[in-house]
Design an enzyme around this catalytic site. Structure first.
Site, PDB file in Angstrom:
ATOM      1  N   ARG A 241      17.938   8.341  -2.875  1.00 36.95           N
ATOM      2  CA  ARG A 241      16.834   8.704  -1.972  1.00 36.95           C
ATOM      3  C   ARG A 241      16.225   7.468  -1.319  1.00 36.95           C
ATOM      4  O   ARG A 241      16.039   7.416  -0.094  1.00 36.95           O
ATOM      5  CB  ARG A 241      15.750   9.469  -2.738  1.00 36.95           C
ATOM      6  CG  ARG A 241      14.648  10.021  -1.852  1.00 36.95           C
ATOM      7  CD  ARG A 241      13.691  10.896  -2.636  1.00 36.95           C
ATOM      8  NE  ARG A 241      12.720  10.115  -3.349  1.00 36.95           N
ATOM      9  CZ  ARG A 241      11.544   9.716  -2.854  1.00 36.95           C
ATOM     10  NH1 ARG A 241      11.202  10.032  -1.619  1.00 36.95           N
ATOM     11  NH2 ARG A 241      10.708   9.014  -3.586  1.00 36.95           N
TER      12      ARG A 241
ATOM     13  N   TYR B 127      -0.871  15.426  -2.401  1.00 39.85           N
ATOM     14  CA  TYR B 127      -0.861  14.109  -1.746  1.00 39.85           C
ATOM     15  C   TYR B 127      -0.238  14.246  -0.350  1.00 39.85           C
ATOM     16  O   TYR B 127      -0.801  13.768   0.651  1.00 39.85           O
ATOM     17  CB  TYR B 127      -0.079  13.129  -2.622  1.00 39.85           C
ATOM     18  CG  TYR B 127       0.334  11.852  -1.937  1.00 39.85           C
ATOM     19  CD1 TYR B 127      -0.613  10.918  -1.527  1.00 39.85           C
ATOM     20  CD2 TYR B 127       1.687  11.566  -1.710  1.00 39.85           C
ATOM     21  CE1 TYR B 127      -0.227   9.744  -0.906  1.00 39.85           C
ATOM     22  CE2 TYR B 127       2.083  10.397  -1.098  1.00 39.85           C
ATOM     23  CZ  TYR B 127       1.122   9.485  -0.692  1.00 39.85           C
ATOM     24  OH  TYR B 127       1.509   8.324  -0.064  1.00 39.85           O
TER      25      TYR B 127
ATOM     26  N   SER C 248      -2.267   6.827  -3.417  1.00 38.25           N
ATOM     27  CA  SER C 248      -0.951   6.662  -2.790  1.00 38.25           C
ATOM     28  C   SER C 248       0.160   7.448  -3.478  1.00 38.25           C
ATOM     29  O   SER C 248       1.328   7.297  -3.109  1.00 38.25           O
ATOM     30  CB  SER C 248      -0.588   5.175  -2.747  1.00 38.25           C
ATOM     31  OG  SER C 248      -0.486   4.658  -4.050  1.00 38.25           O
TER      32      SER C 248
HETATM   33  P1  NAI Z   1      -1.474   1.205  -3.252  1.00 37.88           P
HETATM   34  O1  NAI Z   1      -1.843   2.295  -4.197  1.00 37.88           O
HETATM   35  O2  NAI Z   1      -0.840  -0.018  -3.812  1.00 37.88           O
HETATM   36  O3  NAI Z   1      -2.745   0.758  -2.397  1.00 37.88           O
HETATM   37  C1  NAI Z   1      -3.738   1.668  -1.990  1.00 37.88           C
HETATM   38  C2  NAI Z   1      -5.066   0.933  -2.031  1.00 37.88           C
HETATM   39  O4  NAI Z   1      -6.089   1.841  -1.618  1.00 37.88           O
HETATM   40  C3  NAI Z   1      -5.432   0.440  -3.434  1.00 37.88           C
HETATM   41  O5  NAI Z   1      -5.654  -0.958  -3.439  1.00 37.88           O
HETATM   42  C4  NAI Z   1      -6.684   1.211  -3.791  1.00 37.88           C
HETATM   43  O6  NAI Z   1      -7.630   0.468  -4.553  1.00 37.88           O
HETATM   44  C5  NAI Z   1      -7.233   1.571  -2.412  1.00 37.88           C
HETATM   45  N1  NAI Z   1      -8.104   2.751  -2.484  1.00 37.88           N
HETATM   46  C6  NAI Z   1      -7.889   3.908  -3.158  1.00 37.88           C
HETATM   47  N2  NAI Z   1      -8.948   4.722  -3.039  1.00 37.88           N
HETATM   48  C7  NAI Z   1      -9.863   4.071  -2.285  1.00 37.88           C
HETATM   49  C8  NAI Z   1     -11.166   4.386  -1.821  1.00 37.88           C
HETATM   50  N3  NAI Z   1     -11.753   5.548  -2.122  1.00 37.88           N
HETATM   51  N4  NAI Z   1     -11.799   3.470  -1.092  1.00 37.88           N
HETATM   52  C9  NAI Z   1     -11.225   2.280  -0.766  1.00 37.88           C
HETATM   53  N5  NAI Z   1      -9.992   1.918  -1.170  1.00 37.88           N
HETATM   54  C10 NAI Z   1      -9.320   2.807  -1.928  1.00 37.88           C
HETATM   55  O7  NAI Z   1      -0.525   1.866  -2.158  1.00 37.88           O
HETATM   56  P2  NAI Z   1       0.494   1.153  -1.173  1.00 37.88           P
HETATM   57  O8  NAI Z   1       1.848   1.299  -1.713  1.00 37.88           O
HETATM   58  O9  NAI Z   1      -0.007  -0.156  -0.781  1.00 37.88           O
HETATM   59  O10 NAI Z   1       0.414   2.148   0.091  1.00 37.88           O
HETATM   60  C11 NAI Z   1      -0.522   1.938   1.124  1.00 37.88           C
HETATM   61  C12 NAI Z   1      -0.611   3.219   1.951  1.00 37.88           C
HETATM   62  O11 NAI Z   1       0.679   3.558   2.433  1.00 37.88           O
HETATM   63  C13 NAI Z   1      -1.120   4.418   1.163  1.00 37.88           C
HETATM   64  O12 NAI Z   1      -1.961   5.194   2.008  1.00 37.88           O
HETATM   65  C14 NAI Z   1       0.139   5.192   0.841  1.00 37.88           C
HETATM   66  O13 NAI Z   1      -0.127   6.580   0.733  1.00 37.88           O
HETATM   67  C15 NAI Z   1       1.019   4.873   2.034  1.00 37.88           C
HETATM   68  N6  NAI Z   1       2.437   4.921   1.708  1.00 37.88           N
HETATM   69  C16 NAI Z   1       3.027   3.894   1.007  1.00 37.88           C
HETATM   70  C17 NAI Z   1       4.372   3.943   0.721  1.00 37.88           C
HETATM   71  C18 NAI Z   1       5.079   2.820   0.043  1.00 37.88           C
HETATM   72  O14 NAI Z   1       6.308   2.871  -0.041  1.00 37.88           O
HETATM   73  N7  NAI Z   1       4.400   1.793  -0.447  1.00 37.88           N
HETATM   74  C19 NAI Z   1       5.190   5.109   1.095  1.00 37.88           C
HETATM   75  C20 NAI Z   1       4.464   6.121   1.840  1.00 37.88           C
HETATM   76  C21 NAI Z   1       3.147   6.012   2.129  1.00 37.88           C
HETATM   77  C1  15L Z   2       4.769   7.390  -1.200  1.00 37.94           C
HETATM   78  O1  15L Z   2       4.157   8.060  -0.371  1.00 37.94           O
HETATM   79  C2  15L Z   2       4.069   6.509  -2.155  1.00 37.94           C
HETATM   80  O2  15L Z   2       2.899   5.952  -1.604  1.00 37.94           O
HETATM   81  C3  15L Z   2       4.949   5.403  -2.699  1.00 37.94           C
HETATM   82  O3  15L Z   2       4.302   4.830  -3.840  1.00 37.94           O
HETATM   83  C4  15L Z   2       6.316   5.942  -3.107  1.00 37.94           C
HETATM   84  O4  15L Z   2       6.170   6.836  -4.173  1.00 37.94           O
HETATM   85  C5  15L Z   2       6.968   6.639  -1.925  1.00 37.94           C
HETATM   86  O5  15L Z   2       6.101   7.601  -1.328  1.00 37.94           O
HETATM   87  C6  15L Z   2       8.257   7.392  -2.275  1.00 37.94           C
HETATM   88  O6  15L Z   2       8.603   8.309  -1.548  1.00 37.94           O
HETATM   89  O7  15L Z   2       8.892   7.055  -3.291  1.00 37.94           O
END
Ligand code: NAI
Ligand code: 15L
Length: 265
Positions: A172, A134, A73
């Site tokens: 931001r 990413y 992520s």
């Molecule tokens: P996070 O890092 O907390 O959760 C991602 C989960 O995916 C983790 O629990 C991890 O164990 C799992 N994972 C990683 N590789 C894996 C694999 N090979 N197989 C199975 N599971 C796997 O991220 P978060 O914040 O919960 O974000 C969720 C999604 O939303 C991500 O795809 C992230 O890129 C996207 N995102 C999140 C943002 C945010 O503000 N939280 C912003 C933009 C995008």
């Molecule tokens: C993302 O895409 C990431 O998943 C989150 O952890 C934050 O870093 C967010 O962007 C951001 O723009 O700060």
């Protein structure tokens, strides 16, 4: 809707949804490579590495809606991004193509467009300008979603999530903040909309200084209710963003845009 699959269910957003969707469908299938704890009533725990295609097939069988959050992520080594985000997202979409075409909500990111300057106002038609590998992986997911809709009829909504954490922390994230409640509401709107085709929507709350327009996504029926204004006074008093020469302040992706290649750090 009988069964919803959440990938990345042990992560930050996955845990939000696990609680937020409790009771919303008869079965919630929760998957991650990390520990998922104990199953509550109505939950099915399905540990899986998304890079394992056969395991992803078992995950996707018999589901009506996939919320695909799993993967790396933030910026990382290319090999990790390749396995989790590129191969993993391909496995999810291709399993969906072969196994009943459930609708998919794909967690894309603002880092797919992070090299646009902060002064730009973007909608779904804005050119992709990823700010790192990413972000490139999120562009891959969006392109795959487009192709799998046009070619195979798999419906999907790619949510370019801004910053979905409890509090905004700087200028931001005041612009990009998405509240938990607005995110959960969006996940439900995507489930309930009669047709979504292939839609791109910015995952952002009703903040004062939003950079993104969702005018093209009105068919989702989603109206964000929250605003980051409640965090402004604390952020402005903190002195964060006080260096006018900081190049990260120029870009929507902030420090993601100005960071060196991950493997050169
Ligand atoms: P996070 O890092 O907390 O959760 C991602 C989960 O995916 C983790 O629990 C991890 O164990 C799992 N994972 C990683 N590789 C894996 C694999 N090979 N197989 C199975 N599971 C796997 O991220 P978060 O914040 O919960 O974000 C969720 C999604 O939303 C991500 O795809 C992230 O890129 C996207 N995102 C999140 C943002 C945010 O503000 N939280 C912003 C933009 C995008
Ligand atoms: C993302 O895409 C990431 O998943 C989150 O952890 C934050 O870093 C967010 O962007 C951001 O723009 O700060």
């Amino acid at each position: 809707m009988r069964r919803i699959l959440i990938t990345g269910a042990a992560g930050g957003l996955g845990r939000l949804l696990r609680a937020g969707l409790r009771g919303y469908a008869p079965a919630l299938r929760l998957s991650d490579i990390a520990d998922l704890g104990d199953a509550a009533p109505g939950e099915e725990l399905a540990p899986c590495d998304l890079a394992d295609a056969a395991a992803v097939d078992r995950l996707v069988a018999d589901v009506d809606y996939i919320v695909h959050l799993g993967g790396v992520s933030v910026e990382d080594r290319f090999e990790n991004i390749l396995q989790a985000n590129i191969r993993g997202t391909y496995n999810v979409f291709d399993a969906a193509r072969r196994l009943g075409r459930p609708r998919i909500l794909y967690a894309s990111s603002n880092h797919a467009i992070g090299f646009h300057p902060r002064g730009a106002r973007l909608d779904a038609g804005a050119p992709l300008r990823p700010d790192g590998l990413y972000g490139v992986s999120k562009c891959f997911g969006e392109a795959l979603a487009s192709c799998y809709h046009d070619k195979f009829g798999v419906e999907s909504v790619c949510v370019r999530i801004g910053y979905c954490f409890p509090e905004a922390k700087d200028a931001r994230t005041l612009a990009t903040w998405l509240s938990a409640a607005d995110f959960i509401a969006l996940v439900k709107c995507v489930a309930e909309a009669p047709r979504v085709g292939h839609t791109i929507v910015y995952g952002v709350s009703a903040n004062r200084d939003v950079w993104w327009s969702n005018a093209h996504a009105a068919h989702l029926g989603w109206t964000p209710r929250d605003s980051s204004e409640r965090f402004r006074a604390k952020i402005e008093a903190s002195g964060v963003d006080s260096d006018p020469d900081d190049p990260a302040l120029r870009y929507q992706g902030g420090p993601f845009a100005t960071a060196p290649h991950f493997e050169d750090r």
